[in-house]
Design a protein around this motif. Structure first.
Motif, PDB file in Angstrom:
ATOM      1  N   LEU B  92      29.313  47.464 -26.175  1.00  9.84           N
ATOM      2  CA  LEU B  92      29.827  48.551 -25.276  1.00  9.84           C
ATOM      3  C   LEU B  92      31.442  48.281 -25.233  1.00  9.84           C
ATOM      4  CD1 LEU B  92      27.741  47.823 -22.013  1.00  9.84           C
ATOM      5  CD2 LEU B  92      27.382  49.625 -23.881  1.00  9.84           C
ATOM      6  N   LEU B  93      31.896  49.080 -24.961  1.00  6.73           N
ATOM      7  CA  LEU B  93      33.564  49.344 -24.954  1.00  6.73           C
ATOM      8  C   LEU B  93      34.044  48.512 -23.756  1.00  6.73           C
ATOM      9  CD1 LEU B  93      33.871  53.072 -26.313  1.00  6.73           C
ATOM     10  CD2 LEU B  93      34.269  51.038 -27.636  1.00  6.73           C
ATOM     11  N   PRO B  94      34.515  47.544 -24.017  1.00 11.32           N
ATOM     12  CA  PRO B  94      34.783  46.633 -22.762  1.00 11.32           C
ATOM     13  C   PRO B  94      36.284  47.235 -21.779  1.00 11.32           C
ATOM     14  CG  PRO B  94      35.801  45.902 -24.987  1.00 11.32           C
ATOM     15  CD  PRO B  94      35.085  46.967 -25.195  1.00 11.32           C
ATOM     16  N   LYS B  95      36.904  48.369 -22.606  1.00 11.41           N
ATOM     17  CA  LYS B  95      37.709  48.807 -21.569  1.00 11.41           C
ATOM     18  C   LYS B  95      37.455  50.257 -20.920  1.00 11.41           C
ATOM     19  CE  LYS B  95      41.543  48.546 -24.543  1.00 11.41           C
ATOM     20  NZ  LYS B  95      41.588  47.524 -25.491  1.00 11.41           N
ATOM     21  N   LYS B  96      36.193  50.356 -21.042  1.00  9.24           N
ATOM     22  CA  LYS B  96      35.722  51.686 -20.441  1.00  9.24           C
ATOM     23  C   LYS B  96      34.416  51.140 -19.230  1.00  9.24           C
ATOM     24  CE  LYS B  96      36.485  54.896 -24.009  1.00  9.24           C
ATOM     25  NZ  LYS B  96      37.676  55.242 -23.741  1.00  9.24           N
ATOM     26  N   GLU B 100      32.269  56.103 -18.302  1.00 16.20           N
ATOM     27  CA  GLU B 100      33.065  56.231 -19.575  1.00 16.20           C
ATOM     28  C   GLU B 100      32.476  55.826 -20.921  1.00 16.20           C
ATOM     29  OE1 GLU B 100      37.340  55.885 -17.392  1.00 16.20           O
ATOM     30  OE2 GLU B 100      36.431  54.113 -18.273  1.00 16.20           O
ATOM     31  N   PHE B 136      32.803  47.889 -14.963  1.00 10.15           N
ATOM     32  CA  PHE B 136      33.026  47.451 -16.609  1.00 10.15           C
ATOM     33  C   PHE B 136      31.878  46.766 -16.969  1.00 10.15           C
ATOM     34  CE2 PHE B 136      36.879  49.223 -14.904  1.00 10.15           C
ATOM     35  CZ  PHE B 136      37.393  49.875 -15.858  1.00 10.15           C
TER      36      PHE B 136
END
Lengths: 302, 229
Positions: B92-96, B100, B136
């Motif tokens: 997963l995209l950690p900053k989204k 998101e 998150f």
């Protein structure tokens, strides 16, 4: 297309605002690079002012015999003006020389008394010559060494000051070269450090970039946000560096004036504030965007 | 829909290391296929080649009429949008946040915001994460992360979902939740390819089983069981 740009900008802002310490570290490096850039501008202003002051202090004076007719002196002045090395020539007549002398010594009764007892003006007419470049005084002095003029001239100061003029000329030349070398070196250092920092920041995001690729993100949507982040670093970096630098200039300028009297850095900054902010933004944004663009390329391959 | 024709993959690193050898496979639309084998059998390599993350040394891979190994870097994203991928490590995209992460898959496909705002909550609801939409990844459990990954994989209604050891990092409870989700997605008409080395899962599913060993397909059964010998 508008939606794509809006998404690129949003992702860029998210990368920056959610990157926390990584964004902060990158921003600090950009701020430092911009402060170096600003210091170089100040350094250049100081060097230019100092060189101009030194140049201002160098000239050649040709003193004429009291018997030399004024029209002959003016012909010589004209001839000197026509030399390619000449920047300017100032003629000081005997009467003007006397008036200036009297004005300068009006508070000295002994000199005033001595002058009034003389039957005629003891001072010579002279011309002050400034060269376009300090290295050209030798050529001008050679041009003055004219057999036709010799019976009219009494003294040419270049011969007395030749060593000092040549040394000053060399000092100015070395100052200019040194300034250029320091500027190039510091600019390169700032660029390389910034590039490495941005590269490291992108390297630490390589897994995210890989995920984006696997989800099917086109290259524009992967690299675009990093360009936007570069712009954000540039803009915020320029603002912070100016906020740090401006008070330093404001505080330091009066002290610099002790050493270089003609230098008013405060006035220079106020007069050039828009171009300085423009250069800062341009340099900061270019640093951020170009570094990001270079650094991300290798992660965009299959 | 998906075919592997004489596909081999080997790596030259001083010595030749074979990852896949002469693999021939055909997977039809709406099938549920399990790929089984020990670690190093070639399951993950097969997945990597399918999504264009790596290229075969020999042979060709066709997906929906396109030869994957001949696609250029600019053509690959379009293929990847047609294949939903789920990994063991979630990716997963950690900053989204959850919303998101899922919306990102639709955004890269160029879907309009209005559609994204309507579809993402429905899919999050389906995977049971509606309440966690604004958390998150580092605030989620392993099972929740994998459900986000599945939501992201299915959001664009891909023709196939490839899940590479999706339950490898999960406890039994979450494992079965994920398997149930994949079955549900398959029932809705999406082909599912599940790479696993869990005997229990494979035997419980009773679907087509492709067994691999040392880079080769050693068994391919319609209603197979977990057999490696």
């Amino acid at each position: 297309m508008a939606t794509l740009f809006a998404r690129i900008f949003r992702y860029g802002w998210q990368n920056f605002s959610r990157g926390k310490w990584l964004s902060a570290a990158t921003l600090i490096v950009i701020v430092l690079a911009l402060i170096v850039f600003e210091s170089l501008i100040v350094f250049s202003v100081i060097t230019k002012t100092s060189v101009a002051l030194l140049k201002e202090k160098i000239d050649i004076s040709v003193y004429f015999k009291p018997t030399a007719p004024e029209e002959e002196i003016l012909k010589i002045k004209k001839a000197i003006e026509n030399l390619p090395e000449t920047e300017s020539v100032e003629y000081v007549s005997r009467d003007k020389a006397l008036a200036t002398f009297k004005e300068a010594h009006k508070d000295d009764p002994a000199i005033s008394q001595a002058l009034s007892e003389l039957a005629e003006n003891p001072l010579s007419a002279l011309v002050n010559i400034k060269a376009k470049d300090p290295s050209q005084y030798a050529a001008i002095a050679k041009g003055l060494d004219n057999a036709d003029w010799r019976p009219l001239t009494q003294k040419i100061t270049y011969r007395q000051n030749q060593a000092i003029i040549e040394r000053l000329g060399k000092a100015i030349d070395i100052g200019n070269r040194l300034g250029l070398i320091i500027t190039i070196l510091l600019t390169l250092t700032a660029i390389i450090i910034t590039f490495n920092t941005v590269s490291l920041a992108i390297y630490s995001n390589r897994d995210e970039i890989g995920i984006m690729r696997l989800v099917g993100a086109p290259a524009s949507l992967i690299s675009g946000p990093y360009m936007v982040e570069g712009v954000i670093y540039g803009v915020i970096g320029a603002a912070i560096s100016l906020a740090v630098f401006w008070p330093a200039i404001y505080w330091g300028a009066p002290y610099l004036k002790y050493f270089i009297t003609d230098l008013d850095l405060r006035a220079y900054f106020v007069a050039h504030i828009f171009s300085l902010v423009g250069y800062q933004l341009l340099f900061g944004i270019a640093l951020g965007v170009i570094s990001s663009n270079f650094a991300i390329q290798k992660y965009l391959k299959i | 829909m998906i075919s592997f024709v004489n596909v081999s993959k080997w790596y030259e690193n001083g010595t030749k290391s074979v990852a896949l050898e002469d693999v021939n496979l055909k997977i039809e639309s709406q099938e549920f296929v399990t790929l089984v084998g020990k670690s190093g059998a070639g399951k993950s390599t097969l997945v990597k080649l399918m999504i264009g993350e790596d290229r075969p040394t020999k042979g060709k891979i066709m997906i929906a009429g396109k030869e994957v190994n001949r696609l250029s870097s600019s053509e690959l994203p379009e293929l990847r949008r047609k294949i939903g991928v789920v990994f063991q490590d979630f990716r997963l995209l950690p900053k989204k946040d959850v919303y998101e992460n899922v919306a990102f898959a639709m955004e890269v496909a160029g879907r309009p915001d209005i559609e994204i705002e309507s579809v993402v909550p429905q899919v999050l609801d389906m995977v049971g994460l509606a309440e966690r939409a604004h958390h998150f990844p580092d605030q989620l459990s392993g099972g929740e992360k994998q459900r986000v990954a599945i939501a992201r994989a299915m959001i664009n209604r891909p023709m196939v979902i490839v899940a590479d050891e999706p339950t490898g990092n999960l406890d039994p409870g979450n494992t079965w939740e994920i398997i149930k989700l994949l079955m549900k997605i398959n029932e809705l008409g999406t082909t599912v390819i599940l790479a696993t080395h869990s005997k229990d899962i494979v035997n419980a599913l009773g679907k087509r089983v492709i067994s691999m060993d040392q880079g080769k397909v050693i068994r391919d059964e319609k209603n197979g069981k977990y057999v490696l010998s």
